[in-house]
Design an enzyme around this catalytic site. Structure first.
Site, PDB file in Angstrom:
ATOM      1  N   SER A 101       0.845  -1.196   0.000  1.00 17.69           N
ATOM      2  CA  SER A 101       0.000   0.000   0.000  1.00 17.69           C
ATOM      3  C   SER A 101       0.878   1.242   0.000  1.00 17.69           C
ATOM      4  O   SER A 101       2.102   1.161   0.135  1.00 17.69           O
ATOM      5  CB  SER A 101      -0.902   0.017   1.226  1.00 17.69           C
ATOM      6  OG  SER A 101      -0.138   0.403   2.351  1.00 17.69           O
ATOM      7  N   LYS A 102       0.246   2.369  -0.140  1.00 17.87           N
ATOM      8  CA  LYS A 102       0.949   3.648  -0.208  1.00 17.87           C
ATOM      9  C   LYS A 102       1.911   3.855   0.967  1.00 17.87           C
ATOM     10  O   LYS A 102       2.898   4.564   0.844  1.00 17.87           O
ATOM     11  CB  LYS A 102      -0.057   4.807  -0.217  1.00 17.87           C
ATOM     12  CG  LYS A 102      -0.662   5.083  -1.580  1.00 17.87           C
ATOM     13  CD  LYS A 102      -0.081   6.395  -2.145  1.00 17.87           C
ATOM     14  CE  LYS A 102      -0.632   6.739  -3.512  1.00 17.87           C
ATOM     15  NZ  LYS A 102       0.080   6.096  -4.608  1.00 17.87           N
ATOM     16  N   ARG A 103       1.562   3.227   2.095  1.00 16.14           N
ATOM     17  CA  ARG A 103       2.427   3.374   3.270  1.00 16.14           C
ATOM     18  C   ARG A 103       3.864   2.975   2.972  1.00 16.14           C
ATOM     19  O   ARG A 103       4.800   3.545   3.504  1.00 16.14           O
ATOM     20  CB  ARG A 103       1.918   2.497   4.420  1.00 16.14           C
ATOM     21  CG  ARG A 103       0.996   3.216   5.366  1.00 16.14           C
ATOM     22  CD  ARG A 103       0.485   2.248   6.404  1.00 16.14           C
ATOM     23  NE  ARG A 103      -0.217   1.118   5.804  1.00 16.14           N
ATOM     24  CZ  ARG A 103       0.168  -0.138   5.851  1.00 16.14           C
ATOM     25  NH1 ARG A 103       1.271  -0.459   6.479  1.00 16.14           N
ATOM     26  NH2 ARG A 103      -0.534  -1.088   5.278  1.00 16.14           N
ATOM     27  N   GLN A 104       4.031   1.949   2.128  1.00 17.61           N
ATOM     28  CA  GLN A 104       5.393   1.478   1.846  1.00 17.61           C
ATOM     29  C   GLN A 104       6.071   2.286   0.752  1.00 17.61           C
ATOM     30  O   GLN A 104       7.096   1.899   0.246  1.00 17.61           O
ATOM     31  CB  GLN A 104       5.391   0.006   1.448  1.00 17.61           C
ATOM     32  CG  GLN A 104       5.043  -0.920   2.590  1.00 17.61           C
ATOM     33  CD  GLN A 104       3.727  -1.618   2.341  1.00 17.61           C
ATOM     34  OE1 GLN A 104       2.791  -1.032   1.803  1.00 17.61           O
ATOM     35  NE2 GLN A 104       3.646  -2.867   2.713  1.00 17.61           N
ATOM     36  N   GLY A 105       5.466   3.401   0.363  1.00 15.98           N
ATOM     37  CA  GLY A 105       6.106   4.238  -0.646  1.00 15.98           C
ATOM     38  C   GLY A 105       5.490   4.023  -2.002  1.00 15.98           C
ATOM     39  O   GLY A 105       4.272   4.034  -2.147  1.00 15.98           O
TER      40      GLY A 105
END
Ligand code: GLU
Length: 438
Positions: free
Chosen positions: A211-215
């Protein structure tokens, strides 16, 4: 006669082409190409609120960037457009009405809902996950057409897959739970069910859903980081599939020749950035030099480096000298900056100044270097060896300061190669700047 394989990629245009979507598209594409079948692109835009034209455009261009070409679709100026659910509403209505007419669905307000029989065992054989069985009583009556007139995903997908003669449905594992509902629609309409192959989910390095959390999550995020389509293609193909024991690096044609849907493994695949870097670097090395130059140019520009003053031969040779350094175009651009400008070298050199004593020893060597009759690697290396021998120094005592002065780095391509390529005047200019030459 074996049937011709027909597969599809059916993204909803509610976001960019993300890695998971590209992975699904790629596996469909590989299967179609491997089997000499057809690959169809269908935009599932029946959710009018969340779908946008801009997302559709970026999905299409992302697929083109990866080289995932599709084989049919409405004519759109010499090219195929994708099929769009929003342009097929009458078809969904026709089949929903048919089910109402046969007593298999009913109207509730504007909506049309399917009666779900309560005594059925819904069984399907997934190519990756094996047999999956579900009792129909776990499924409630299902909406086919919503009160706003748009079809639900589970209904539209079946009508589309059947009317487009799709015989292999290859998609993310998250759709396993939808499959029994879809089988109920196939059954009600008396249609044959296709083969199903659900692909393992791709996890981030933290073992959580990507997800976006991981970049970076979209294909274009990776392009902007300096990954090339060949690298991303190869890397994505390795998520859940293997081309054979030690075959990790392959191009499109090799992957196509080896791909086998039945070899896809159901273990969740981890998006390993180190592996991606390695795979991308191998493809950077294999790139045609002219293409490499074209691809790296925007990254030089991002660093504020103009290539205007240099001819193509100079730039090609500069990249050649890097000998595969850098896992991305961005890193290659950074490692090669000293060929384009002295600016970054000065910035890095600051504070690494040499002692007066070392300067006094080195200055005559640099003078002699600049006076060499022939300006090439061999002449410089000879001089350096000779000089070091006479002074009782090691070659690296000469090479390292020269490396710092010319590149601002501790590690670089062979420094005499670099000096030869920069040219005598540029080397003089850089050495002078640090007071290492007159
Ligand atoms: N539009 C669905 C998605 O993007 C397609 C699922 C399918 O392939 O059936 O997840």
């Amino acid at each position: 006669m074996t049937e011709t394989v027909r597969v599809r990629f059916a993204p909803s245009p509610t976001g960019a082409l993300h890695i998971g979507g590209a992975h699904t598209a790629l596996f469909n594409w590989l299967w179609a190409r491997r089997m000499g079948g057809s690959f169809i692109l269908r935009i599932e835009d029946s959710d009018r609120q969340r779908s946008t034209e801009a997302f559709e455009k970026t999905i299409l261009s992302g697929m083109r960037w990866l080289g995932l070409d599709w084989d049919e679709g409405p004519d759109c100026g010499g090219d195929y457009g994708p099929y769009r659910q929003s342009e097929r509403l009458d078809i969904y209505h026709r089949y929903a009405e048919e089910l109402v007419g046969r007593g298999l669905a009913y109207r509730e307000g504007e909506a049309i809902i399917q009666h779900v029989p309560q005594d059925r065992t819904l069984l399907f054989e997934d190519i990756v996950y094996g047999s999956i069985e579900i009792k129909s009583e776990t499924i409630k009556d299902t909406v086919l057409i919503k009160s706003d007139g748009t079809p639900t995903y589970n209904f539209a997908v079946v009508v589309d897959d059947h009317t487009m003669a799709i015989n292999y449905v290859i998609r993310g594992e998250d759709h396993i739970i939808n499959t029994p509902k879809q089988i109920l629609v196939y059954d009600a309409l008396g249609w044959e069910i296709p083969h199903f192959a659900h692909l393992p989910m791709i996890l981030g390095e933290d073992k959580k859903k990507l997800s976006k959390r991981q970049g970076a999550t979209s294909v274009y995020d990776y392009r902007d980081l300096g990954y090339i389509p060949e690298g991303i293609f190869n890397f994505l193909a390795l998520l859940g599939w293997s081309a054979g024991e030690d075959k990790e690096i392959f191009d499109r044609d090799e992957a196509t020749a080896l791909f086998d849907l039945s070899k896809v493994i159901k273990r969740k695949a981890v998006f390993d950035m180190k592996k991606l870097g390695f795979v991308n670097q191998e493809h950077l090395k294999r790139l045609d030099p002219a293409r490499r130059l074209e691809l790296i140019s925007p990254f030089w520009k991002d660093l504020g480096l103009g290539k205007g003053n240099f001819d193509e031969a100079y730039l090609l040779r500069a990249l050649d000298l890097l000998e595969g350094r850098g896992q991305t175009l961005k890193e290659m651009a950074e490692y090669s900056d000293f060929f384009l400008s002295f600016g970054p070298v000065k910035a890095r050199y600051d504070g690494k100044d040499l002692s007066d004593e070392t300067r006094a020893v080195l200055a005559p060597f640099f003078e002699a270097l600049l006076e060499l009759e022939t300006w090439n690697h061999d002449a410089m290396a000879d001089l350096a060896r000779h000089w070091a021998g006479e002074q009782g120094m090691k070659l690296k005592d000469l090479a390292m300061p020269l490396r710092w002065a010319l590149t601002g780095r501790k590690v670089s391509p062979g420094i005499f190669e670099v000096a030869a390529h920069l040219g005598r005047e540029e080397v003089r200019h850089r050495l002078r700047h640090y007071g290492l030459a007159g």
